[in-house]
Design a protein around this motif. Structure first.
Motif, PDB file in Angstrom:
ATOM      1  N   ALA A   1       9.562  57.246 -20.265  1.00  0.00           N
ATOM      2  CA  ALA A   1      10.243  56.727 -19.081  1.00  0.00           C
ATOM      3  C   ALA A   1      11.130  55.542 -19.427  1.00  0.00           C
ATOM      4  O   ALA A   1      12.127  55.270 -18.753  1.00  0.00           O
ATOM      5  CB  ALA A   1       9.224  56.339 -18.012  1.00  0.00           C
ATOM      6  N   LEU A   2      10.766  54.837 -20.497  1.00  0.00           N
ATOM      7  CA  LEU A   2      11.559  53.694 -20.954  1.00  0.00           C
ATOM      8  C   LEU A   2      12.872  54.157 -21.578  1.00  0.00           C
ATOM      9  O   LEU A   2      13.832  53.393 -21.651  1.00  0.00           O
ATOM     10  CB  LEU A   2      10.742  52.905 -21.981  1.00  0.00           C
ATOM     11  N   GLY A   3      12.901  55.413 -22.034  1.00  0.00           N
ATOM     12  CA  GLY A   3      14.107  55.944 -22.663  1.00  0.00           C
ATOM     13  C   GLY A   3      13.860  56.693 -23.954  1.00  0.00           C
ATOM     14  O   GLY A   3      14.802  57.219 -24.552  1.00  0.00           O
ATOM     15  N   MET A   4      12.597  56.754 -24.395  1.00  0.00           N
ATOM     16  CA  MET A   4      12.256  57.491 -25.620  1.00  0.00           C
ATOM     17  C   MET A   4      12.094  58.975 -25.286  1.00  0.00           C
ATOM     18  O   MET A   4      10.986  59.510 -25.261  1.00  0.00           O
ATOM     19  CB  MET A   4      10.972  56.932 -26.227  1.00  0.00           C
TER      20      MET A   4
ATOM     21  N   SER B   1      15.395  46.870 -21.340  1.00  0.00           N
ATOM     22  CA  SER B   1      15.123  47.464 -20.020  1.00  0.00           C
ATOM     23  C   SER B   1      14.551  46.413 -19.074  1.00  0.00           C
ATOM     24  O   SER B   1      13.456  45.889 -19.298  1.00  0.00           O
ATOM     25  CB  SER B   1      14.149  48.632 -20.153  1.00  0.00           C
ATOM     26  N   ALA B   2      15.289  46.132 -18.005  1.00  0.00           N
ATOM     27  CA  ALA B   2      14.879  45.068 -17.081  1.00  0.00           C
ATOM     28  C   ALA B   2      13.487  45.311 -16.509  1.00  0.00           C
ATOM     29  O   ALA B   2      12.724  44.369 -16.290  1.00  0.00           O
ATOM     30  CB  ALA B   2      15.907  44.946 -15.957  1.00  0.00           C
ATOM     31  N   GLY B   3      13.144  46.560 -16.270  1.00  0.00           N
ATOM     32  CA  GLY B   3      11.862  46.865 -15.639  1.00  0.00           C
ATOM     33  C   GLY B   3      10.703  47.041 -16.595  1.00  0.00           C
ATOM     34  O   GLY B   3       9.583  47.351 -16.161  1.00  0.00           O
TER      35      GLY B   3
ATOM     36  N   GLY C   1      -5.695  62.654 -27.751  1.00  0.00           N
ATOM     37  CA  GLY C   1      -4.250  62.555 -27.924  1.00  0.00           C
ATOM     38  C   GLY C   1      -3.757  61.285 -27.259  1.00  0.00           C
ATOM     39  O   GLY C   1      -4.557  60.490 -26.739  1.00  0.00           O
ATOM     40  N   PHE C   2      -2.452  61.079 -27.279  1.00  0.00           N
ATOM     41  CA  PHE C   2      -1.866  59.903 -26.642  1.00  0.00           C
ATOM     42  C   PHE C   2      -0.913  60.332 -25.540  1.00  0.00           C
ATOM     43  O   PHE C   2      -0.102  61.254 -25.727  1.00  0.00           O
ATOM     44  CB  PHE C   2      -1.097  59.045 -27.654  1.00  0.00           C
ATOM     45  N   ASP C   3      -0.989  59.671 -24.412  1.00  0.00           N
ATOM     46  CA  ASP C   3      -0.055  59.881 -23.315  1.00  0.00           C
ATOM     47  C   ASP C   3       1.131  58.937 -23.534  1.00  0.00           C
ATOM     48  O   ASP C   3       0.993  57.720 -23.428  1.00  0.00           O
ATOM     49  CB  ASP C   3      -0.752  59.572 -21.983  1.00  0.00           C
TER      50      ASP C   3
ATOM     51  N   ARG D   1       2.184  47.379 -21.764  1.00  0.00           N
ATOM     52  CA  ARG D   1       2.020  47.945 -23.092  1.00  0.00           C
ATOM     53  C   ARG D   1       2.709  49.318 -23.165  1.00  0.00           C
ATOM     54  O   ARG D   1       2.765  50.035 -22.174  1.00  0.00           O
ATOM     55  CB  ARG D   1       0.530  48.115 -23.413  1.00  0.00           C
ATOM     56  N   TYR D   2       3.180  49.669 -24.386  1.00  0.00           N
ATOM     57  CA  TYR D   2       3.848  50.951 -24.582  1.00  0.00           C
ATOM     58  C   TYR D   2       3.330  51.604 -25.860  1.00  0.00           C
ATOM     59  O   TYR D   2       3.537  51.079 -26.958  1.00  0.00           O
ATOM     60  CB  TYR D   2       5.372  50.767 -24.681  1.00  0.00           C
ATOM     61  N   ILE D   3       2.669  52.752 -25.727  1.00  0.00           N
ATOM     62  CA  ILE D   3       2.235  53.524 -26.886  1.00  0.00           C
ATOM     63  C   ILE D   3       3.442  54.265 -27.455  1.00  0.00           C
ATOM     64  O   ILE D   3       4.179  54.930 -26.730  1.00  0.00           O
ATOM     65  CB  ILE D   3       1.137  54.530 -26.506  1.00  0.00           C
TER      66      ILE D   3
END
Length: 334
Positions: free
Chosen positions: A304-307, A250-252, A296-298, A256-258
């Motif tokens: 938004a990345l695609g998951m 993903s270009a954008g 919890g985790f947001d 960090r990504y949980i």
């Protein structure tokens, strides 16, 4: 990146639990993969990688040592992307590696920096995706964890609190990731980090790493490890691999990504698994050693990345148990 023109990427520690699945999914997506391992000739450690679809045509394994500066130069220079999943984190009992806590923490930091130093030398490198951990986000004292708080990527665990509980794995992960961000900023490296929660699912290798061994212990009636974990997020190994690839493609993508599917207290998890797998001596409950946590985790950023959808807890543990049976670690019920 077009699916018809996949390039070559490097995966460090390619024989590991997460890395093996990442190699599998990268090969299936059409990438050429250069995997670094401690000993490419050790069939017991790397044999499962050669069984992957596309491995004979598009997989190359080379030796590299995280604690040796320059060891990754050739591997990184041959690639346009790097997935750094390997970690030199060891225990105090590992006499061959580290004797002191300071050495243990320095190994984690320098192992990451050694890979990034090699990345700095490649002007054609597009992006580095680093595997960190949700332990860098969630470990705080009660005053910093209000009821039902949703932790996102802006959150960092308290090093002081981790040290007070002697959670050295988390300390090492925090220090290594922060060092990586500083180095990437200084040297203008496009860095993205993935923060998986407790990774569950099928093991490609018949040999079990620490995570899979802890899961096996739970199905054998052990209580110590999961009691110590307390409230924990859980995520399927396949989703973790997918998140890494999305972050690379993903270009954008940035920051960090949980990566997480569900958050459960350890006793709730034990109760669920005891009901689902009555043929094994899973504890029906575990004590809540950290009190009544409710964080919890947001995961909005990962989504938004695609998951769009994460596999559920039942599926991840069903797959894990099937794998443990297949490799002979758990008996198949009659």
């Amino acid at each position: 990146m077009a699916s018809t023109a996949k390039g070559k990427v490097c995966v460090t520690g390619a024989s590991g639990f997460i890395a093996s699945w990442l190699v599998k999914r990268l090969l299936e997506s059409g990438y050429h993969v250069l995997g670094t391992v401690r000993d490419p000739g050790n069939q017991k450690k790397v044999g499962h990688l050669w069984d992957l679809e596309g491995a004979k045509e598009r997989l190359q394994l080379v030796r590299a040592d995280l604690l040796q500066e320059g060891s990754f130069d050739d591997a990184v220079m041959a690639c346009e992307g790097v997935f750094h999943t390997a970690s030199p984190i060891v225990t105090k009992s590992d006499s061959k590696a580290c004797q002191t806590l300071e050495e243990m923490l320095n190994a984690a930091i320098n192992g990451t920096l050694n890979v990034l130093r090699s990345c700095k030398k490649n002007p054609s490198l597009k992006r580095v995706v680093l595997t960190s951990s949700s332990s860098t986000v969630r470990i705080k004292d009660e005053a910093d964890l209000p009821p039902n708080v949703l932790l996102d990527e802006t959150s960092w665990s308290s090093i002081d609190y981790c040290e007070s509980l002697q959670i050295w794995y988390a300390v090492a992960k925090i220090l290594a990731e922060k060092a990586a961000w500083e180095f990437a900023k200084e040297h203008k490296i496009d860095l993205v980090t993935i923060l998986p929660t407790f990774v569950i699912g099928p093991n490609l290798s018949p040999e079990l790493g620490p995570t899979a061994s802890d899961v096996l212990g739970l199905f054998q009636g052990e209580t110590g490890k999961f009691t110590a974990y307390g409230r924990m997020g859980y995520v399927h190994i396949d989703d973790v691999a997918s998140c890494h690839i999305l972050a690379y493609e993903s270009a954008g993508a940035q920051g960090r990504y949980i990566c997480n599917a569900a958050v459960l207290d350890s006793d709730d998890l034990a109760a669920l698994l005891a009901r689902r797998f009555p043929c094994y001596p899973v504890p029906t409950s575990l004590p809540r050693v950290y009190g009544d946590q409710s964080y919890g985790f947001d995961t909005a950023k990962a989504r938004a990345l695609g998951m769009a959808e994460f596999k559920g807890v039942e599926e991840m543990f069903d797959d894990a148990v099937a794998s443990l049976r297949r490799h002979g670690h758990l008996p198949v019920p009659l």
